[in-house]
Design an enzyme around this catalytic site. Structure first.
Site, PDB file in Angstrom:
ATOM      1  N   SER A  41      -6.257  31.965  46.548  1.00 53.48           N
ATOM      2  CA  SER A  41      -5.343  31.666  47.650  1.00 53.48           C
ATOM      3  C   SER A  41      -5.458  30.233  48.158  1.00 53.48           C
ATOM      4  CB  SER A  41      -5.581  32.642  48.803  1.00 53.48           C
ATOM      5  OG  SER A  41      -6.928  32.582  49.252  1.00 53.48           O
ATOM      6  N   THR A  42      -6.653  29.645  48.106  1.00 56.60           N
ATOM      7  CA  THR A  42      -6.816  28.276  48.601  1.00 56.60           C
ATOM      8  C   THR A  42      -6.144  27.266  47.680  1.00 56.60           C
ATOM      9  OG1 THR A  42      -8.946  28.955  49.530  1.00 56.60           O
ATOM     10  CG2 THR A  42      -8.502  26.604  49.445  1.00 56.60           C
ATOM     11  N   ASP A  98     -10.915  23.925  42.703  1.00 58.06           N
ATOM     12  CA  ASP A  98     -10.917  25.383  42.650  1.00 58.06           C
ATOM     13  C   ASP A  98     -11.579  25.934  43.907  1.00 58.06           C
ATOM     14  OD1 ASP A  98     -10.473  27.934  41.706  1.00 58.06           O
ATOM     15  OD2 ASP A  98     -11.664  27.705  39.882  1.00 58.06           O
ATOM     16  N   GLY A  99     -11.363  27.206  44.164  1.00 59.82           N
ATOM     17  CA  GLY A  99     -11.952  27.859  45.322  1.00 59.82           C
ATOM     18  C   GLY A  99     -13.261  28.548  44.966  1.00 59.82           C
ATOM     19  N   ALA A 100     -13.739  29.398  45.856  1.00 60.87           N
ATOM     20  CA  ALA A 100     -14.971  30.154  45.639  1.00 60.87           C
ATOM     21  C   ALA A 100     -14.981  31.355  46.564  1.00 60.87           C
ATOM     22  CB  ALA A 100     -16.201  29.289  45.884  1.00 60.87           C
ATOM     23  N   ASP A 101     -15.725  32.378  46.165  1.00 59.30           N
ATOM     24  CA  ASP A 101     -15.909  33.545  47.019  1.00 59.30           C
ATOM     25  C   ASP A 101     -17.077  33.339  47.982  1.00 59.30           C
ATOM     26  OD1 ASP A 101     -13.840  35.154  45.781  1.00 59.30           O
ATOM     27  OD2 ASP A 101     -15.154  35.228  44.041  1.00 59.30           O
ATOM     28  N   GLY A 113     -13.703  36.725  42.159  1.00 60.78           N
ATOM     29  CA  GLY A 113     -13.047  37.765  42.937  1.00 60.78           C
ATOM     30  C   GLY A 113     -11.644  38.053  42.452  1.00 60.78           C
ATOM     31  N   GLU A 120     -12.081  29.829  34.789  1.00 65.01           N
ATOM     32  CA  GLU A 120     -12.459  28.901  35.848  1.00 65.01           C
ATOM     33  C   GLU A 120     -13.700  28.093  35.464  1.00 65.01           C
ATOM     34  OE1 GLU A 120     -10.750  31.486  39.655  1.00 65.01           O
ATOM     35  OE2 GLU A 120     -12.857  31.599  39.097  1.00 65.01           O
ATOM     36  N   LYS A 138     -16.513  31.398  53.662  1.00 64.10           N
ATOM     37  CA  LYS A 138     -17.175  31.359  52.351  1.00 64.10           C
ATOM     38  C   LYS A 138     -18.517  30.635  52.369  1.00 64.10           C
ATOM     39  CE  LYS A 138     -13.446  33.341  51.016  1.00 64.10           C
ATOM     40  NZ  LYS A 138     -12.533  32.800  49.997  1.00 64.10           N
TER      41      LYS A 138
END
Length: 280
Positions: A41-42, A98-101, A113, A120, A138
């Site tokens: 989503s980010t 990129d994002g992260a959980d 997730g 990734e 996070k």
């Protein structure tokens, strides 16, 4: 006054957007030509921030997705789509976002997730600089502190029962195969035709804490360092990839880094906190 669920959701989205725009401003240089785009989503706001620069700024850039979601985002934004399989031998991406959980104090990550962890990791490790973008939820002192769903592990379907047994022996607390969409029978299937196992462990130690760990960082009984547990997990037959991003960053090794050079967090107070290997 307590915030409503809708207000909290809006706060989170605003935080993601603030972090994404700041990360792009700081790390997307005009001379770059190869850019990795992650999933989640980010990343929606990362692509929005890149597109907002205008066609003239991005005309010479190619964007490499980690999966179907980021591929669609790139195309919808009118950006030049390219694939990591077409990256010339000996070449690297200039930067990947990129994002992260979950992100710990040492910039280790839990990712997966959204079930895209293998792609990734390939894209992140192909970049000279990997930049993580997330919101305040996070950020945690140790992996496994806030993210309770477990470490995502991509496995060969036929090996899943054996992998579950091995994870329990390593100290995972109720590892389980991730189910598919609601109303759809069976396990979730990744873009690679694999299954995902979510394996909760006790909060993991940093590598620098290994000497004080009761197991010396071995990862036994679920209480070890990120690096030691990752080494054990990836060696289980049937495991294709794991959702721990650890080891070195792009400032420490020339290629193959999994950890970010910086992590951007949109905070609840409207600020952006940036964590680098040197601190905040």
């Amino acid at each position: 006054m307590a915030t409503t669920a809708q207000e909290q959701a809006q706060l989170v989205e605003t935080s993601k957007r603030l972090a994404a725009f700041q990360a792009v401003k700081d790390y997307l240089r005009p001379e770059y030509t190869r850019v990795g785009i992650g999933s989640g989503s980010t990343v929606v706001y990362v692509v929005e921030a890149i597109a907002a620069l205008g066609h003239d700024a991005t005309a010479n850039m190619s964007f490499y997705p980690t999966g179907a979601q980021s591929e669609e985002l790139i195309e919808a934004a009118g950006l030049n789509l390219q694939y990591i399989s077409k990256l010339p031998a000996g070449k690297q991406l200039d930067v990947a976002f990129d994002g992260a959980d979950e992100v710990d104090d040492d910039l280790n990550l839990i990712k997966g997730g959204g079930a895209c962890l293998w792609q990734e990791k390939i894209v992140a490790a192909s970049a000279k600089q990997f930049v993580c973008v997330a919101d305040f939820r996070k950020l945690a002192p140790r992996l496994g502190t806030a993210w309770k769903k477990g470490i995502p592990i991509e496995v060969l379907p036929m090996a899943a029962p054996r992998v579950l047994d091995e994870l329990q022996r390593l100290g995972s607390q109720n590892p389980r195969i991730r189910p598919g969409l609601p109303g759809k029978a069976g396990a979730i299937v990744t873009d690679n035709g694999m299954w995902i196992i979510d394996a909760p462990f006790a909060p993991l130690l940093h590598a620098k804490d290994s000497e004080s760990s009761a197991e010396g960082g071995s990862g036994s009984n679920g209480r070890g360092t990120v690096d030691a547990l990752a080494d054990r997990l990836i060696k289980i037959p049937g495991v294709a990839e794991i959702g721990l991003f650890f080891g070195k960053n792009g400032l420490e090794v020339a290629s193959g880094a999994q950890k970010p050079v910086a992590a951007y967090f949109g905070m609840a107070d409207g600020t952006v906190q940036v964590k680098t290997p040197g601190g905040v």
